[in-house]
Scaffold this motif. Structure first.
Motif, PDB file in Angstrom:
ATOM      1  N   GLN A   1       1.066  -1.166   0.147  1.00 20.30           N
ATOM      2  CA  GLN A   1      -0.035   0.006  -0.276  1.00 20.30           C
ATOM      3  C   GLN A   1       0.545   0.957  -0.069  1.00 20.30           C
ATOM      4  OE1 GLN A   1      -2.982   0.219   3.211  1.00 20.30           O
ATOM      5  NE2 GLN A   1      -3.125   2.285   3.122  1.00 20.30           N
ATOM      6  N   GLY A   2       0.530   2.098  -0.980  1.00 11.15           N
ATOM      7  CA  GLY A   2       1.363   3.586  -0.972  1.00 11.15           C
ATOM      8  C   GLY A   2       2.515   2.571  -2.385  1.00 11.15           C
ATOM      9  N   LYS A   3       2.746   2.106  -1.963  1.00 13.61           N
ATOM     10  CA  LYS A   3       4.408   1.952  -2.811  1.00 13.61           C
ATOM     11  C   LYS A   3       3.502   2.095  -3.992  1.00 13.61           C
ATOM     12  CE  LYS A   3       7.170  -0.872   0.062  1.00 13.61           C
ATOM     13  NZ  LYS A   3       6.138  -0.050   0.920  1.00 13.61           N
ATOM     14  N   THR A   4       4.762   2.300  -5.745  1.00 15.46           N
ATOM     15  CA  THR A   4       4.088   2.008  -7.085  1.00 15.46           C
ATOM     16  C   THR A   4       3.949   0.316  -7.090  1.00 15.46           C
ATOM     17  OG1 THR A   4       6.450   2.168  -7.800  1.00 15.46           O
ATOM     18  CG2 THR A   4       4.966   4.517  -7.312  1.00 15.46           C
ATOM     19  N   PRO A   5       3.795   0.333  -8.368  1.00 14.72           N
ATOM     20  CA  PRO A   5       4.428  -1.172  -8.619  1.00 14.72           C
ATOM     21  C   PRO A   5       4.813  -1.600  -8.946  1.00 14.72           C
ATOM     22  CG  PRO A   5       2.432   0.243  -9.885  1.00 14.72           C
ATOM     23  CD  PRO A   5       2.901   0.829  -9.703  1.00 14.72           C
ATOM     24  N   GLU A   6       6.652  -0.155  -9.871  1.00  9.57           N
ATOM     25  CA  GLU A   6       8.208  -0.116 -10.284  1.00  9.57           C
ATOM     26  C   GLU A   6       8.515  -1.030  -8.850  1.00  9.57           C
ATOM     27  OE1 GLU A   6       5.572   1.219 -12.972  1.00  9.57           O
ATOM     28  OE2 GLU A   6       5.595   1.871 -11.344  1.00  9.57           O
ATOM     29  N   GLN A   7       8.524  -0.234  -7.724  1.00  7.87           N
ATOM     30  CA  GLN A   7       9.113  -0.645  -6.664  1.00  7.87           C
ATOM     31  C   GLN A   7       8.265  -1.612  -5.912  1.00  7.87           C
ATOM     32  OE1 GLN A   7       7.502   3.000  -4.705  1.00  7.87           O
ATOM     33  NE2 GLN A   7       8.696   4.363  -4.592  1.00  7.87           N
ATOM     34  N   VAL A   8       7.558  -2.229  -6.071  1.00  8.76           N
ATOM     35  CA  VAL A   8       6.819  -3.531  -5.765  1.00  8.76           C
ATOM     36  C   VAL A   8       7.733  -4.822  -6.499  1.00  8.76           C
ATOM     37  CG1 VAL A   8       4.891  -5.662  -5.196  1.00  8.76           C
ATOM     38  CG2 VAL A   8       5.196  -2.977  -4.845  1.00  8.76           C
ATOM     39  N   VAL A   9       7.258  -4.602  -7.459  1.00  9.89           N
ATOM     40  CA  VAL A   9       8.372  -5.252  -7.952  1.00  9.89           C
ATOM     41  C   VAL A   9      10.288  -5.626  -7.994  1.00  9.89           C
ATOM     42  CG1 VAL A   9       9.523  -5.617 -10.741  1.00  9.89           C
ATOM     43  CG2 VAL A   9       6.830  -5.331 -10.095  1.00  9.89           C
ATOM     44  N   GLU A  10      10.428  -3.802  -7.812  1.00 10.72           N
ATOM     45  CA  GLU A  10      11.821  -3.922  -7.819  1.00 10.72           C
ATOM     46  C   GLU A  10      12.306  -4.622  -6.368  1.00 10.72           C
ATOM     47  OE1 GLU A  10      16.146  -3.357  -8.222  1.00 10.72           O
ATOM     48  OE2 GLU A  10      14.562  -4.105  -9.380  1.00 10.72           O
ATOM     49  N   LEU A  11      11.468  -4.418  -4.984  1.00 10.76           N
ATOM     50  CA  LEU A  11      11.822  -4.692  -4.321  1.00 10.76           C
ATOM     51  C   LEU A  11      11.450  -6.481  -3.632  1.00 10.76           C
ATOM     52  CD1 LEU A  11       9.761  -2.454  -1.608  1.00 10.76           C
ATOM     53  CD2 LEU A  11      11.969  -2.312  -1.535  1.00 10.76           C
ATOM     54  N   LEU A  12      11.103  -7.077  -4.481  1.00 12.33           N
ATOM     55  CA  LEU A  12      10.022  -8.446  -4.537  1.00 12.33           C
ATOM     56  C   LEU A  12      11.408  -8.989  -4.925  1.00 12.33           C
ATOM     57  CD1 LEU A  12       6.361  -8.876  -5.528  1.00 12.33           C
ATOM     58  CD2 LEU A  12       7.672 -10.045  -3.688  1.00 12.33           C
ATOM     59  N   ARG A  13      12.205  -8.862  -6.240  1.00  8.98           N
ATOM     60  CA  ARG A  13      13.476  -8.996  -7.165  1.00  8.98           C
ATOM     61  C   ARG A  13      14.654  -9.263  -6.072  1.00  8.98           C
ATOM     62  NH1 ARG A  13      12.968  -6.339 -11.303  1.00  8.98           N
ATOM     63  NH2 ARG A  13      12.152  -7.387 -12.222  1.00  8.98           N
ATOM     64  N   THR A  14      14.962  -8.085  -5.462  1.00  3.39           N
ATOM     65  CA  THR A  14      15.688  -7.571  -4.008  1.00  3.39           C
ATOM     66  C   THR A  14      15.355  -8.570  -3.486  1.00  3.39           C
ATOM     67  OG1 THR A  14      16.405  -5.617  -4.844  1.00  3.39           O
ATOM     68  CG2 THR A  14      16.896  -6.259  -2.586  1.00  3.39           C
ATOM     69  N   LEU A  15      14.317  -8.902  -2.556  1.00  3.15           N
ATOM     70  CA  LEU A  15      14.179 -10.729  -1.756  1.00  3.15           C
ATOM     71  C   LEU A  15      14.960 -11.570  -2.446  1.00  3.15           C
ATOM     72  CD1 LEU A  15      10.978  -8.868   0.462  1.00  3.15           C
ATOM     73  CD2 LEU A  15      13.726  -8.839   1.353  1.00  3.15           C
ATOM     74  N   ARG A  16      13.513 -11.670  -3.215  1.00  2.00           N
ATOM     75  CA  ARG A  16      14.317 -12.920  -4.084  1.00  2.00           C
ATOM     76  C   ARG A  16      15.114 -13.675  -4.099  1.00  2.00           C
ATOM     77  NH1 ARG A  16      14.285 -17.854  -4.371  1.00  2.00           N
ATOM     78  NH2 ARG A  16      13.208 -18.839  -6.557  1.00  2.00           N
ATOM     79  N   GLY A  17      16.362 -12.253  -4.533  1.00  2.00           N
ATOM     80  CA  GLY A  17      18.327 -12.740  -4.376  1.00  2.00           C
ATOM     81  C   GLY A  17      18.304 -12.253  -3.100  1.00  2.00           C
ATOM     82  N   ALA A  18      17.733 -12.487  -1.864  1.00  3.04           N
ATOM     83  CA  ALA A  18      18.196 -12.566  -1.008  1.00  3.04           C
ATOM     84  C   ALA A  18      17.949 -13.974  -0.281  1.00  3.04           C
ATOM     85  CB  ALA A  18      18.296 -11.304   0.139  1.00  3.04           C
ATOM     86  N   HIS A  19      16.308 -14.236  -0.857  1.00  2.00           N
ATOM     87  CA  HIS A  19      16.173 -15.709   0.034  1.00  2.00           C
ATOM     88  C   HIS A  19      15.996 -16.517  -1.252  1.00  2.00           C
ATOM     89  CE1 HIS A  19      16.277 -13.113   3.336  1.00  2.00           C
ATOM     90  NE2 HIS A  19      15.947 -12.684   2.583  1.00  2.00           N
ATOM     91  N   PRO A  20      17.129 -17.302  -1.826  1.00  2.93           N
ATOM     92  CA  PRO A  20      16.284 -18.159  -3.123  1.00  2.93           C
ATOM     93  C   PRO A  20      15.838 -19.336  -2.556  1.00  2.93           C
ATOM     94  CG  PRO A  20      18.567 -18.052  -2.821  1.00  2.93           C
ATOM     95  CD  PRO A  20      18.127 -16.897  -1.797  1.00  2.93           C
ATOM     96  N   ARG A  21      16.396 -19.957  -0.953  1.00  7.78           N
ATOM     97  CA  ARG A  21      15.229 -21.071  -0.983  1.00  7.78           C
ATOM     98  C   ARG A  21      14.217 -20.218  -0.361  1.00  7.78           C
ATOM     99  NH1 ARG A  21      20.265 -24.438   2.038  1.00  7.78           N
ATOM    100  NH2 ARG A  21      20.448 -21.851   2.744  1.00  7.78           N
TER     101      ARG A  21
END
Length: 357
Positions: free
Chosen positions: A138-158
């Motif tokens: 909530q309050g974040k742009t779609p681009e920000q959500v995608v970038e945050l998900l990508r970053t967290l996914r890279g940090a927690h691949p499993r």
């Protein structure tokens, strides 16, 4: 706010005693005579800095840190563009963020967090708590959500990473960015990216009515992302209590219950009188005018006479899901993955006796 120099010159003689001069005393305590001299303060204040430093050094608790504090303050003064006499010295300057929000030396990847410019992602949260950081969309742009998900996914691949409260635009962007790898739940307004952990324990999410469905779905999605099995029981409100009695065995067999209700919020109290399973109550904003957007349900749940009922904020299915999943994991002897913490054991804990199941 007036500069440090102007405050000092306002009192040509006497000790530092006024409200503003107390700020000068605080500055001198933090920075020491080295900064007082570098700033070009009057000799009177420089002398006072020497006296205060002597007092600090004489105290054992400050003896080991005074020199380091002074050196740090001098280094910060040299790196600031603004006049060093400003009262900004009252608060130590962040080494990554300079005064005024100007990031001079942005660190993009450090131990425990990653700076994306618009957010600092806590990549070490799983090491501390067993569960990765979750994105509140909530309050974040779609681009920000995608970038945050990508970053967290890279940090927690499993491990699956979760984003909640996503509007339609954000959900569309997430699907386009990650394709089949992401699981988007329309009712819950959540997206989960990556493999779910092996479930330990069971949480029953009990919703009073169909209108409470979005909050209940958010709780269930959170439970799954946080490593427990989620079973959803819908439309068993107190207006037709025979429906609730018909699923009593499902309540007793769970390790924790999330009970979601709007209107008058009576369901958690009734469930609490039927079972000894731990209960997390979630008031929702569903109801007519006097429900006050969920306040009536919140107050009713907080005043429940049934023991063992804890309450989260209005519509906070996520918070309830996290708590319930952790209770379920612990009750079954499961542990979160905190192997990144030095010296912390990852062995299983004995299962606790939570009563009949």
């Amino acid at each position: 706010m007036a500069s440090l120099a102007s405050v000092v010159h306002a009192r040509p003689t006497g000790d530092v005693v006024s409200g503003e001069d107390c700020l000068v005393r605080r500055v001198v305590r933090q920075t020491g005579p080295a900064v007082a001299e570098a700033v070009g303060l009057p000799a009177r204040v420089q002398h006072q800095a020497v006296v205060l430093q002597t007092q600090l050094v004489a105290r054992p608790s400050f003896r080991s840190t005074t020199t380091q504090r002074i050196r740090q303050s001098v280094a910060d003064a040299q790196e600031c563009d603004t006049k060093p006499a400003e009262l900004r010295f009252i608060r130590p300057v962040d080494r990554q963020q300079r005064p005024g929000g100007d990031y001079r030396r942005r660190v993009t990847d450090t131990t425990g967090w990653r700076d994306l410019g618009f957010a600092r992602v806590d990549t070490a949260r799983a090491a501390r708590t067993g569960d990765p950081e979750v994105i509140f969309g909530q309050g974040k742009t779609p681009e920000q959500v995608v970038e945050l998900l990508r970053t967290l996914r890279g940090a927690h691949p499993r491990r699956a990473v979760l984003a909640t409260r996503l509007d339609e635009a954000a959900r569309t962007a997430v699907r386009a960015a990650f394709g089949d790898e992401v699981q988007v739940e329309e009712l819950a307004r959540c997206a989960t990216l990556g493999p779910f952990p092996a479930p330990t324990g069971t949480v029953a999410v009990v919703a009073a009515g169909t209108s409470d469905g979005p909050v209940a779905a958010e709780a269930a999605a959170t439970v799954r992302a946080f490593g427990a099995t989620a079973r959803v029981v819908t439309d068993v409100g107190v207006a037709g209590i025979h429906r609730l009695l018909a699923v009593r065995d499902e309540l007793d067999s769970a390790d924790c219950l999330v009970v979601v209700a709007g209107m008058e919020g009576a369901l958690p109290s009734v469930v609490g009188g039927l079972t000894g399973v731990p209960i997390v109550a979630v008031p929702t904003s569903v109801g007519y005018g006097a429900s006050l957007g969920g306040v009536a349900a919140l107050l009713a749940m907080l005043n429940s006479c049934a023991p063992g009922v804890v309450v989260v904020n209005i519509d906070n299915g996520f918070g309830a899901g996290v708590h319930a999943a952790r209770v379920a994991r612990q009750s079954r002897g499961g542990t979160a993955d905190r192997s990144a913490v030095p010296g912390r054991s990852t062995g299983s804990r004995p299962a606790t006796n939570g009563g009949p199941r």
